[in-house]
Design a protein around this motif. Structure first.
Motif, short mmCIF file in Angstrom:
data_model
loop_
_atom_site.label_atom_id
_atom_site.label_comp_id
_atom_site.label_asym_id
_atom_site.label_seq_id
_atom_site.Cartn_x
_atom_site.Cartn_y
_atom_site.Cartn_z
N VAL A 123 0.84 -1.21 0.00
CA VAL A 123 0.00 0.00 0.00
C VAL A 123 0.87 1.25 0.00
CG1 VAL A 123 -1.75 1.29 1.27
CG2 VAL A 123 -1.90 -1.20 1.12
N ASP A 181 2.57 1.75 -3.36
CA ASP A 181 1.60 2.31 -4.31
C ASP A 181 1.39 3.80 -4.05
OD1 ASP A 181 1.26 -0.17 -5.44
OD2 ASP A 181 -0.61 -0.62 -4.38
N TRP A 182 1.43 4.20 -2.77
CA TRP A 182 1.24 5.61 -2.44
C TRP A 182 2.36 6.46 -3.01
CZ3 TRP A 182 3.62 8.56 1.92
CH2 TRP A 182 3.09 9.85 2.02
N GLY A 193 2.00 6.81 -6.67
CA GLY A 193 0.93 7.73 -7.02
C GLY A 193 1.33 9.19 -6.88
N ALA A 252 -6.64 7.78 -4.14
CA ALA A 252 -6.78 6.48 -4.79
C ALA A 252 -6.30 5.34 -3.90
CB ALA A 252 -6.02 6.46 -6.11
N VAL A 253 -5.31 5.62 -3.06
CA VAL A 253 -4.79 4.58 -2.16
C VAL A 253 -5.88 4.13 -1.19
CG1 VAL A 253 -3.13 4.10 -0.33
CG2 VAL A 253 -2.40 5.35 -2.35
N THR A 298 -9.16 4.61 -1.56
CA THR A 298 -10.26 4.03 -2.34
C THR A 298 -9.96 2.60 -2.75
OG1 THR A 298 -10.87 6.22 -3.20
CG2 THR A 298 -11.68 4.30 -4.41
N ASN A 299 -8.75 2.36 -3.24
CA ASN A 299 -8.39 1.02 -3.71
C ASN A 299 -8.31 0.03 -2.55
OD1 ASN A 299 -8.25 1.98 -6.32
ND2 ASN A 299 -6.02 2.24 -6.30
N PHE A 300 -7.70 0.48 -1.42
CA PHE A 300 -7.60 -0.40 -0.26
C PHE A 300 -8.99 -0.79 0.23
CE2 PHE A 300 -7.28 -1.26 4.29
CZ PHE A 300 -6.22 -2.16 4.34
N ALA A 335 -11.82 -0.81 -1.51
CA ALA A 335 -12.50 -1.65 -2.50
C ALA A 335 -11.97 -3.09 -2.47
CB ALA A 335 -12.34 -1.06 -3.89
N GLU A 336 -10.66 -3.23 -2.36
CA GLU A 336 -10.05 -4.57 -2.39
C GLU A 336 -10.42 -5.39 -1.16
OE1 GLU A 336 -5.90 -3.82 -2.77
OE2 GLU A 336 -6.06 -3.12 -4.85
N GLU A 381 -15.65 -0.26 1.93
CA GLU A 381 -16.15 1.03 1.44
C GLU A 381 -17.00 1.75 2.50
OE1 GLU A 381 -15.91 -1.64 -2.28
OE2 GLU A 381 -16.46 -1.85 -0.16
#
Length: 330
Positions: free
Chosen positions: A178, A181-182, A185, A307-308, A310-312, A314-315, A319
């Motif tokens: 994570v 990815d940050w 980004g 996005a980090v 949001t993606n975390f 969602a995965e 949410e």
């Protein structure tokens, strides 16, 4: 008939004595381990927790605190609490997420807008529900939430006035995808470096910078080799104080209530202490290390970091939790 070994006899005898002590004298000693040095706020606050437990139980329950990683690393300490080898620790959301992913959201960048926002989450219904869910999944009870320090960026040569200044910089991180990815980004290159090696990595140019708390910049002496601090305030730390739920359930109702009350008070003590140290160590960075501070526009950083989260969420099917945390800022 097989004879029982002396070791087994000793273990049973010790267990019997401990149970008898708990049942009749109501005196019991519980063990707590933390990784931080003796003068670190988390260690100080752990000892405050121990003091409060003894005070609130009239001396019936004592908490023995071992700091400086004497009982193991953060993952090892959490394992030890879950298995009942020890009874308490101060853990991190990233480590706790290995057992139940929801806790990991507390360590994501810009998930909190301020300390007040962090406290609204951790001291409110959201934090209570997260703790209950974690206990159901792991048998580890979340007793309170330490934290409150802000994390910022420190660099050797680059000056970060905005997100564009991070382009191409090698920034230290730890082994969590994570965080890699940050940094990506933000346009930077995440580079995994073990904590004890960061000073040398900064000094030799293996990395261009890192992120952490003001306390780390001073106590780990990163500011000796990196003279630029950007006040990105991308994280407000949360460190849950956790205990073995089964061990707590074995105590009297009064003692359980006293321990939980002590944990809440110790957590508030820690947040206040970390806030004081933030101010003290920020001043020391300027006065003792000649650090230059910049204040970037955080809006683009927050936007690039969204996005980090949001993606975390969602995965991991989080949410609703992410939305509830965001709503707590209002």
């Amino acid at each position: 008939m097989k004879l029982m070994s002396f070791g087994k006899i000793a273990m049973i005898t010790a267990s019997t004595v401990a149970l008898s002590s708990a049942a009749f004298a109501q005196e019991v000693t519980l063990r707590m381990g933390v990784v931080t040095p003796t003068d670190h706020p988390h260690s100080i606050s752990a000892r405050e927790f121990a003091r409060l437990v003894e005070e609130k139980t009239g001396g019936d329950v004592a908490v023995s605190v071992s700091d400086n990683g004497a009982l193991g690393s953060n993952p090892e300490l959490l394992d030890a609490v879950q298995t009942g080898i020890i009874h308490f620790t101060v853990s991190t959301p990233g480590v706790m997420a290995e057992y139940s992913s929801a806790m990991g959201i507390l360590e994501l960048p810009y998930v909190f807008q301020s300390i007040d926002h962090m406290k609204a989450v951790t001291r409110g219904d959201v934090g209570t529900q997260m703790g209950a869910d974690y206990q159901d999944a792991t048998g580890v009870e979340v007793l309170g939430y330490f934290g409150g320090a802000q994390r910022n960026m420190i660099t050797t040569n680059a000056t970060i006035n905005g997100v564009e200044d991070l382009e191409g910089l090698k920034m230290r991180t730890w082994e969590w995808s994570v965080m890699l990815d940050w940094w990506s980004g933000l346009g930077a290159l995440g580079s995994v470096v073990a904590f004890p090696e960061v000073y040398t990595a900064l000094q030799t140019g293996v990395v261009d910078g890192a992120e952490n708390e003001f306390t780390t910049f001073t106590t780990a002496r990163w500011a000796e080799v990196a003279k630029n601090v950007s006040l990105t305030q991308h994280s407000i730390t949360v460190l849950p104080l956790v205990g073995n739920a089964a061990a707590l359930a074995g105590l009297s109702d009064d003692h359980q209530a006293a321990i939980r009350e002590a944990a809440v008070e110790a957590a508030d003590f820690d947040v206040a202490l970390e806030g004081e140290l933030d101010m003290k160590n920020m001043a020391a960075l300027g006065a003792d290390y000649d650090v230059v501070f910049t204040e970037p526009d955080k809006a683009p950083l927050i936007e690039a970091s969204a996005a980090v989260v949001t993606n975390f969420a969602a995965e991991n099917g989080l949410e609703d939790l992410a939305a509830a945390i965001a709503a707590a800022a209002e």
